[in-house]
Scaffold this motif. Sequence first.
Motif, PDB file in Angstrom:
ATOM      1  N   GLY A   1      43.016  33.289  45.016  1.00 57.93           N
ATOM      2  CA  GLY A   1      41.766  32.867  45.653  1.00 57.93           C
ATOM      3  C   GLY A   1      41.196  31.569  45.142  1.00 57.93           C
ATOM      4  O   GLY A   1      40.157  31.113  45.624  1.00 57.93           O
TER       5      GLY A   1
ATOM      6  N   ASN B   1      34.573  36.201  49.395  1.00 54.91           N
ATOM      7  CA  ASN B   1      35.743  35.860  50.202  1.00 54.91           C
ATOM      8  C   ASN B   1      36.055  34.377  50.001  1.00 54.91           C
ATOM      9  O   ASN B   1      35.275  33.516  50.397  1.00 54.91           O
ATOM     10  CB  ASN B   1      35.466  36.157  51.679  1.00 54.91           C
ATOM     11  CG  ASN B   1      36.704  36.007  52.543  1.00 54.91           C
ATOM     12  OD1 ASN B   1      37.529  35.121  52.321  1.00 54.91           O
ATOM     13  ND2 ASN B   1      36.839  36.873  53.535  1.00 54.91           N
ATOM     14  N   HIS B   2      37.196  34.089  49.389  1.00 51.63           N
ATOM     15  CA  HIS B   2      37.522  32.698  49.076  1.00 51.63           C
ATOM     16  C   HIS B   2      37.770  31.859  50.332  1.00 51.63           C
ATOM     17  O   HIS B   2      37.687  30.632  50.282  1.00 51.63           O
ATOM     18  CB  HIS B   2      38.733  32.623  48.136  1.00 51.63           C
ATOM     19  CG  HIS B   2      40.007  33.109  48.739  1.00 51.63           C
ATOM     20  ND1 HIS B   2      40.372  34.446  48.693  1.00 51.63           N
ATOM     21  CD2 HIS B   2      41.005  32.467  49.392  1.00 51.63           C
ATOM     22  CE1 HIS B   2      41.542  34.589  49.291  1.00 51.63           C
ATOM     23  NE2 HIS B   2      41.942  33.408  49.722  1.00 51.63           N
ATOM     24  N   ARG B   3      38.060  32.515  51.439  1.00 51.36           N
ATOM     25  CA  ARG B   3      38.326  31.764  52.672  1.00 51.36           C
ATOM     26  C   ARG B   3      37.038  31.311  53.360  1.00 51.36           C
ATOM     27  O   ARG B   3      37.032  30.290  54.055  1.00 51.36           O
ATOM     28  CB  ARG B   3      39.156  32.607  53.636  1.00 51.36           C
ATOM     29  CG  ARG B   3      40.585  32.859  53.169  1.00 51.36           C
ATOM     30  CD  ARG B   3      41.405  33.542  54.249  1.00 51.36           C
ATOM     31  NE  ARG B   3      42.803  33.676  53.859  1.00 51.36           N
ATOM     32  CZ  ARG B   3      43.292  34.709  53.196  1.00 51.36           C
ATOM     33  NH1 ARG B   3      42.491  35.721  52.857  1.00 51.36           N
ATOM     34  NH2 ARG B   3      44.571  34.765  52.867  1.00 51.36           N
ATOM     35  N   THR B   4      35.956  32.066  53.181  1.00 53.19           N
ATOM     36  CA  THR B   4      34.737  31.774  53.933  1.00 53.19           C
ATOM     37  C   THR B   4      33.522  31.458  53.055  1.00 53.19           C
ATOM     38  O   THR B   4      32.555  30.863  53.537  1.00 53.19           O
ATOM     39  CB  THR B   4      34.370  32.966  54.842  1.00 53.19           C
ATOM     40  OG1 THR B   4      34.189  34.136  54.022  1.00 53.19           O
ATOM     41  CG2 THR B   4      35.466  33.229  55.856  1.00 53.19           C
TER      42      THR B   4
END
Length: 357
Positions: A123, A92-95
Amino acid sequence: MSQQQGHSLFDLMKASDHQNLFFCQDPEVGLQAIVAIHDTTLGPAIGGVRMLPYESFDDAIEDALRLSKAITYKASLAGLNLGGGSAIILGNHRTEKTELLMRRFGRFVEGLNGNFIASTDVGTSQIDLEHIHAETDYVAGLPASLNGAGDTTVFAAKGVFYGIKAAIKELYGDDNLAGRKIAVEGVGSVGEHLVALLRGENARVYVTDMTEERKMKIAAKYKAEPLTYATSFEHDIDVYAPCALGGTVNPDSVPRMRCKVIAGSANNQLKEEERTIQLLKDHNILYAPDFLINSGALISCYSELEGYGAERTEYLIRHIYTATRHVIQKANEDNVSTYEAAKQLAEKRIFDLRKLK
């Protein structure tokens, strides 16, 4: 990996004529990555680094193979001396994305000895590319402050814009976009730049996005008309421009389409290709293949690698208009789909230049 799984991977590679499929893991930094190299006849493979939480490992491999093959065709049709590649980082690129993770991936790219050149994709960002660049010179798409070509999404949008104009020319005899109704699905960076270009020619633009707030913001900013997501092609429009997820042109959606042209920046727009291509023909919808008109970002990266200036980059991107006209002409003359015509032209250049080697 079992012997059966190994055979399956080789079968997948053989089916799509891939040269290499690399895997990298580093549990200490949480890195699991795949690099697919499709064909290097024209030059070293280049591809975006995509970071997503895929539902399965098989899905990630399939995406890497599809994307890298598409870039081979993009480079060939654009007249570039580059091959097709793609990189996938699982997560997950956000986390889960960190500087350490990206720099470790950069070391992996360095170990491929120039056979793969990394750029940005879903991402990842230019900041991530800078982290990769800290460990390897095999990158493209860097910011202007690092002697790069800058934001590639501007160039991606320009390519799609010229592709749309070429398709409109085929339908109406001139490429004037004033008053033409165009629905842009997905108004992220590329989609927003495309909306700006279209409104600059007084096209009547409709916008939609998975994020309601983003859709309404872009609609207000450019005086465009908002539409419900994933149904924009059902409206009476000239052009449907998918600029978000792939696979939106499929056996379920095509019979509901009321557009005359499909031309957008999304990768791998066709799902169940053979059936969908036949349905497009049955419904008299002109399709501008994504690997034909969505090469602006690739051209920008190539210009960066070759040290070209802005004038040369603009010339190469403008050539997308001519290339699109050529593909449509070949499709008409040979009585094949534009998808098949574009593939044939891309493969012919690769076949011809392979003789040099």
